[in-house]
Design a protein around this motif. Structure first.
Motif, PDB file in Angstrom:
ATOM      1  N   GLY A  26      61.280  39.028   6.072  1.00 37.98           N
ATOM      2  CA  GLY A  26      60.769  37.630   6.192  1.00 37.98           C
ATOM      3  C   GLY A  26      61.743  36.479   6.256  1.00 37.98           C
ATOM      4  N   PRO A  27      62.629  36.516   4.938  1.00 38.28           N
ATOM      5  CA  PRO A  27      63.537  35.581   4.948  1.00 38.28           C
ATOM      6  C   PRO A  27      64.621  35.502   6.127  1.00 38.28           C
ATOM      7  CG  PRO A  27      63.377  36.617   2.778  1.00 38.28           C
ATOM      8  CD  PRO A  27      62.438  37.374   3.692  1.00 38.28           C
ATOM      9  N   LEU A  28      65.110  36.365   6.514  1.00 34.58           N
ATOM     10  CA  LEU A  28      66.224  36.824   7.371  1.00 34.58           C
ATOM     11  C   LEU A  28      65.493  36.260   8.838  1.00 34.58           C
ATOM     12  CD1 LEU A  28      68.019  39.972   6.525  1.00 34.58           C
ATOM     13  CD2 LEU A  28      68.960  37.724   6.410  1.00 34.58           C
ATOM     14  N   THR A  29      64.260  36.592   9.060  1.00 34.57           N
ATOM     15  CA  THR A  29      63.468  36.280  10.447  1.00 34.57           C
ATOM     16  C   THR A  29      63.360  34.738  10.429  1.00 34.57           C
ATOM     17  OG1 THR A  29      62.649  38.473  10.667  1.00 34.57           O
ATOM     18  CG2 THR A  29      61.636  36.521  11.801  1.00 34.57           C
ATOM     19  N   GLU A  30      63.157  34.132   9.422  1.00 34.90           N
ATOM     20  CA  GLU A  30      62.869  32.640   9.103  1.00 34.90           C
ATOM     21  C   GLU A  30      64.124  31.999   9.307  1.00 34.90           C
ATOM     22  OE1 GLU A  30      60.544  29.597   6.308  1.00 34.90           O
ATOM     23  OE2 GLU A  30      61.056  31.631   5.469  1.00 34.90           O
ATOM     24  N   ALA A  31      65.292  32.504   8.660  1.00 37.65           N
ATOM     25  CA  ALA A  31      66.520  31.906   8.724  1.00 37.65           C
ATOM     26  C   ALA A  31      67.056  32.082  10.438  1.00 37.65           C
ATOM     27  CB  ALA A  31      67.567  32.507   7.832  1.00 37.65           C
ATOM     28  N   ARG A  32      66.988  32.984  10.732  1.00 35.73           N
ATOM     29  CA  ARG A  32      67.182  33.217  12.530  1.00 35.73           C
ATOM     30  C   ARG A  32      66.615  31.990  13.123  1.00 35.73           C
ATOM     31  NH1 ARG A  32      69.861  36.932  15.845  1.00 35.73           N
ATOM     32  NH2 ARG A  32      70.090  38.466  13.959  1.00 35.73           N
ATOM     33  N   ARG A  33      65.341  31.996  13.020  1.00 40.13           N
ATOM     34  CA  ARG A  33      64.538  31.087  13.669  1.00 40.13           C
ATOM     35  C   ARG A  33      65.043  29.648  13.336  1.00 40.13           C
ATOM     36  NH1 ARG A  33      58.492  33.591  12.469  1.00 40.13           N
ATOM     37  NH2 ARG A  33      58.464  35.037  14.025  1.00 40.13           N
ATOM     38  N   ALA A  34      65.529  29.256  12.184  1.00 41.43           N
ATOM     39  CA  ALA A  34      65.855  27.803  11.957  1.00 41.43           C
ATOM     40  C   ALA A  34      67.262  27.707  12.538  1.00 41.43           C
ATOM     41  CB  ALA A  34      66.157  27.908  10.197  1.00 41.43           C
ATOM     42  N   ALA A  35      68.008  28.904  12.598  1.00 42.86           N
ATOM     43  CA  ALA A  35      69.378  28.488  13.240  1.00 42.86           C
ATOM     44  C   ALA A  35      69.197  28.448  14.652  1.00 42.86           C
ATOM     45  CB  ALA A  35      70.154  29.750  12.790  1.00 42.86           C
ATOM     46  N   ARG A  36      68.303  29.329  15.323  1.00 38.56           N
ATOM     47  CA  ARG A  36      68.087  29.042  16.811  1.00 38.56           C
ATOM     48  C   ARG A  36      67.596  27.568  17.134  1.00 38.56           C
ATOM     49  NH1 ARG A  36      65.171  34.169  18.491  1.00 38.56           N
ATOM     50  NH2 ARG A  36      67.145  34.813  17.981  1.00 38.56           N
ATOM     51  N   ARG A  37      66.865  27.055  16.097  1.00 37.44           N
ATOM     52  CA  ARG A  37      66.464  25.650  16.472  1.00 37.44           C
ATOM     53  C   ARG A  37      67.375  24.795  16.572  1.00 37.44           C
ATOM     54  NH1 ARG A  37      62.110  27.030  12.924  1.00 37.44           N
ATOM     55  NH2 ARG A  37      63.022  25.746  11.235  1.00 37.44           N
ATOM     56  N   ILE A  38      68.442  24.934  15.589  1.00 38.37           N
ATOM     57  CA  ILE A  38      69.221  23.992  15.372  1.00 38.37           C
ATOM     58  C   ILE A  38      70.442  23.984  16.515  1.00 38.37           C
ATOM     59  CG2 ILE A  38      71.301  22.865  13.928  1.00 38.37           C
ATOM     60  CD1 ILE A  38      68.454  22.206  13.068  1.00 38.37           C
ATOM     61  N   ALA A  39      70.884  25.518  16.737  1.00 37.68           N
ATOM     62  CA  ALA A  39      72.182  25.851  17.494  1.00 37.68           C
ATOM     63  C   ALA A  39      71.487  26.896  18.282  1.00 37.68           C
ATOM     64  CB  ALA A  39      73.147  25.946  16.852  1.00 37.68           C
ATOM     65  N   PRO A  40      70.996  27.024  19.644  1.00 36.73           N
ATOM     66  CA  PRO A  40      70.519  27.859  20.261  1.00 36.73           C
ATOM     67  C   PRO A  40      71.489  28.927  21.013  1.00 36.73           C
ATOM     68  CG  PRO A  40      69.808  25.898  21.486  1.00 36.73           C
ATOM     69  CD  PRO A  40      70.191  25.498  20.216  1.00 36.73           C
TER      70      PRO A  40
END
Length: 258
Positions: free
Chosen positions: A65-79
């Protein structure tokens, strides 16, 4: 350094750190590494993980959960930034300190950790401020979007270079605090490299952590250097106070050995 930008991931509380790390990775042209640390012992188990987790199923569920959420957040900022993720075993500050040795930048959240009876113990950020071997960015407080970058250590060439670079990227002024009226030599080179940065020099009575905490109230970022030596105990102590109590993000930049 040419290593990745490493960010500590510990759940929703670290998403601001992940987003900041993604921006820095994009700016530096580096890979982003999401690092979740797991302390494993029979006396200190993560919530929901049984003492004997035969195939690691409960642990995987907790970490996904935390890692998936973190990856999504990173992708939103810097795809466009390449992103990897790791689960690292050990005490968080020790694991991240090891990772900082080859990282371009290490990013963590700055919330103090609660101890027994609600008393505060040293945070991961505070421990890293005292021993990180690479640049450390601690995301905490609420930065003033119109505020300056504050440099709280003119004795460090590395800290000065980082502060000027950040002021350039953010399009803001740089406030330099130091106890002398004359310009420090460490500012000469970055001034030439970043001629468009408007510099305000302010005389400060000291470089204590509390003085820098006060200055952080109207800043976007406070930058301080640390040499991690016995002789530099005062400055390291100031960095630890700053990362646990500042009103805005803090960067601790260690001295590079020749």
């Amino acid at each position: 350094m040419s290593g990745p930008v490493v960010v500590g991931v510990d759940g929703s509380s670290s998403l601001a750190a992940v987003e900041a790390a993604a921006r820095e990775a994009e700016r530096l042209g580096r890979e982003l590494r999401l690092a979740h640390t797991l302390t494993w012992s029979s006396t200190h188990l993560p919530p929901g993980v049984p003492p004997w987790d035969r195939d690691g199923a409960a642990t995987r569920v907790r970490l996904t959960g935390p890692l998936t959420e973190a990856r999504r957040a990173a992708r939103r900022i810097a795809p466009g930034v390449a992103t990897t993720q790791d689960v690292l075993l050990g005490e968080p500050s020790a694991v991240l300190e090891s990772a900082s040795r080859t990282a371009s930048l290490t990013v963590v959240g700055g919330s103090p950790a609660a101890g027994v009876g609600g008393r505060l113990r040293a945070s991961v950020a505070g421990k890293l401020a005292a021993r990180s071997r690479g640049p450390l960015l601690v995301i905490r407080g609420r930065r003033d979007p119109d505020g300056p970058v504050v440099l709280g250590d003119v004795t460090s060439r590395e800290a000065a270079e980082f502060a000027f670079s950040q002021a350039t990227r953010r399009g803001t002024d740089l406030v330099v605090l130091h106890p002398r009226t004359r310009t420090a030599r460490s500012l000469s080179a970055p001034r030439k490299k970043h001629p468009h940065v408007v510099v305000h020099e302010r005389r400060a009575s000291s470089w204590t952590g509390h003085a820098l905490v006060e200055a952080s109230g109207t800043a976007q970022l406070v930058v301080i250097g640390a040499r991690h030596t016995v002789a530099d105990t005062l400055r390291v102590s100031a960095a630890r106070i700053l990362v646990d109590h500042a009103h805005c993000p803090v960067a601790v930049i260690p001295h590079r050995k020749a």
